[in-house]
Design a protein around this motif. Sequence first.
Motif, short mmCIF file in Angstrom:
data_model
loop_
_atom_site.label_atom_id
_atom_site.label_comp_id
_atom_site.label_asym_id
_atom_site.label_seq_id
_atom_site.Cartn_x
_atom_site.Cartn_y
_atom_site.Cartn_z
N TYR A 89 0.84 -1.17 -0.03
CA TYR A 89 0.00 0.06 0.00
C TYR A 89 0.70 1.37 0.16
CZ TYR A 89 0.90 0.86 4.90
OH TYR A 89 1.21 0.96 6.28
N HIS A 124 -12.84 -5.08 3.67
CA HIS A 124 -12.41 -3.64 3.24
C HIS A 124 -13.42 -3.08 2.87
CE1 HIS A 124 -9.82 -0.91 1.05
NE2 HIS A 124 -10.75 -0.90 -0.39
N LYS A 146 -13.66 0.81 4.46
CA LYS A 146 -13.98 1.96 3.56
C LYS A 146 -15.11 2.63 4.20
CE LYS A 146 -14.79 1.27 -0.61
NZ LYS A 146 -15.28 0.88 -1.93
N SER A 192 -13.68 4.78 7.21
CA SER A 192 -12.84 6.00 6.51
C SER A 192 -13.87 6.99 6.04
CB SER A 192 -12.01 5.29 5.36
OG SER A 192 -11.27 4.14 6.12
N GLU A 193 -14.86 6.65 5.30
CA GLU A 193 -15.83 7.71 4.90
C GLU A 193 -16.44 8.50 5.90
OE1 GLU A 193 -18.36 5.43 2.21
OE2 GLU A 193 -16.63 5.25 0.65
N VAL A 247 -11.16 11.16 1.85
CA VAL A 247 -10.55 9.88 1.30
C VAL A 247 -9.85 10.27 -0.24
CG1 VAL A 247 -10.99 7.22 0.81
CG2 VAL A 247 -12.54 8.69 2.33
N GLU A 252 -6.71 4.17 -1.66
CA GLU A 252 -7.10 2.57 -1.19
C GLU A 252 -6.18 1.70 -1.88
OE1 GLU A 252 -10.87 0.88 -1.87
OE2 GLU A 252 -10.93 2.00 -3.80
N VAL A 275 -6.96 2.34 3.49
CA VAL A 275 -7.48 3.47 2.95
C VAL A 275 -6.74 4.47 3.58
CG1 VAL A 275 -9.56 5.04 2.78
CG2 VAL A 275 -9.88 2.34 2.48
N TYR A 303 -8.75 6.94 -4.87
CA TYR A 303 -9.75 5.86 -4.07
C TYR A 303 -10.90 6.03 -4.95
CZ TYR A 303 -13.41 4.99 -0.57
OH TYR A 303 -14.35 4.34 0.18
#
Length: 645
Positions: free
Chosen positions: A313, A542, A546, A549-550, A562, A565, A572, A620
């Motif tokens: 990542y 995942h 997500k 994170s959002e 964001v 990813e 993320v 993202y």
Amino acid sequence: MSLSSVSARLTLLALLSASTFYCFYESRRLRKLKLSLQNPKPDRSVSKPKLFFVSQTGTSKALAQRLFDLLAINDLAFDLVDPKDYEPEDLPKETLVLIVASTWEDGKAPASAKFFANWLAESADDFRVGSLLLSNCNFAVFGVGSGAYGATFNSVARDFSKQMRAMGAREVLPVWEGDVDSGDVDEVFDAWSVKVVGFLKHGGVVENGGGEVLVSESDGESVADDEDSEEEEGGDEGSEIVDVEDIAGKVPSRKKAVAVAETNGKLNGKKDMVTPAIRASLEKQGYKIIGSHSGVKICRWTKSQLRGRGGCYKHSFYGIESHRCMEATPSLACANKCVFCWRHHTNPVGKSWQWKMDDPLEIVNSAIDLHTNMIKQMKGVPGVTLERLMEGLSPRHCALSLVGEPIMYPEINTLVDELHRRRISTFLVTNAQFPEKIEMLRPVTQLYVSVDAATKDSLKAIDRPLFGDFWERFIDSLKALREKQQRTVYRLTLVKGWNTEDIDAYSKLFSIGKPDFVEIKGVTYCGTSATSKLTMENVPWHSDVKAFSEALAQRSQGEYEVACEHVHSCCVLLAKTDKFKVNGKWFTWIDYEKFHNLVASRKPFSSMDYMAATPSWAVYGAEEGGFDPGQSRYKKERRHKSSTD
């Protein structure tokens, strides 16, 4: 005769009667072990002696099992007991008890023994119970703890001993203590085990002509208590004690074991951080140990990109070349014992640097040599081209996040400077327990602080820190991070069921450290072990990462969005919009050559001075999900048994 004279005589007679009774009672008490050990005609109404294990991670349980087996070999019958399955009210009925006890958080007993420990503490403090409640009981305690916890080290074992003695129990051996951080717990425990068996068979328990088992009544001194006894020097040739290893000869005494542990590896009054036991454990996991406190290991993503099968990542988020990245640490020690530790706590722990120290230049040289030797072993592996192999032999990045707490190393600045001099970028991770070290740290390419939880209680539960003022240190570390001009990152590891519900609390931490980026990653499952009870149920999908994170970006009210990813890593990235989003385009990547030039100039610079554009495939929501299209996607063929197999 006066009334006062009569009263005085009655009092004297009462005292004499009580004294006579106590002497008789004590004599009878010392003989009751014959009902428990080696009795050819066992009394079915009397239970076997008890061997308790008070365990959280499984260490004490494993040690108790070893002692149980040793006792059995020596024809000493015991019950192996978990305190959670035992009624403490039955303790006054016991004649012999052995306890292997671990100390858990805040010097308390593990949850499984909480009721047992509370009963002992409350009974010992209750004046109504008196000092003869456990007068039938003989006992010995071995403590298992971490010396790094200071004042609470082995407090459970010490408390058990004190409380049982307060209720009249006879301690046949003083408390022995094992330190899991020293690497010699097994050695010290084996020495104690031999003492226990020696006491039971020869020192405190002897057979008379009629085959009865009696307790020696020689003023409480046992053979096992005498450090200069024959047993210490090799024992009686006719001894029937079966050795811990059965054929390996005498185990050293505690005095000798501790002496060996204290002197082994010492130099100029300082000991090696990595003991032989810790070294063996880490090397078994693939670590290459450098000197006395550092290590290096090749990452699976390094191998993957060498084979053209994709990078990690950090390649997607920041543009590092995974096949040219060296994962290392100058300090294998840590100040936390996190529940999700990848290393299952096989590394040492400590709150300050207390070991001998290796030269930073030697650490860098050795790390590069060991790393390149591991790269060379990839020659001939399918997919590894000569071009990528040669690039891999010249590392350009160093992730100072392998294990432990790199910032603890007193010469961390000199080590970082040496890496930069060789134009090797630095990503340094700290666990937010050494704010003063963060303040003193010179510029690194990217500085991380692990934010494993958002509240004091959850941080304590997840990180299991050594410091009592861990929360204050954590907050001060975030404040110190805010003052840094180079790239800064909060790293969040999501553990489902532990820290995924505190979105509002996490967002409040943003204003303290003002990080450039927030990495949010699902916990990596490394298998269940004695030190970690996490299962795949604790690993978020995942889609979970997500969603978290959002929601976190939304709470920031536009300060963070964001940005990237990496689906494969379940990771993320949030980025500050006012810095890294320029004309609607993300600039999360790093211009590494520019960074090194800025460092060499010795002039002040900021994170915005060496940022670079993020490729579309890493953004993202991109179709590629963070996978570099220049690499070849490889999916393992997984075969699962069908219900008909």
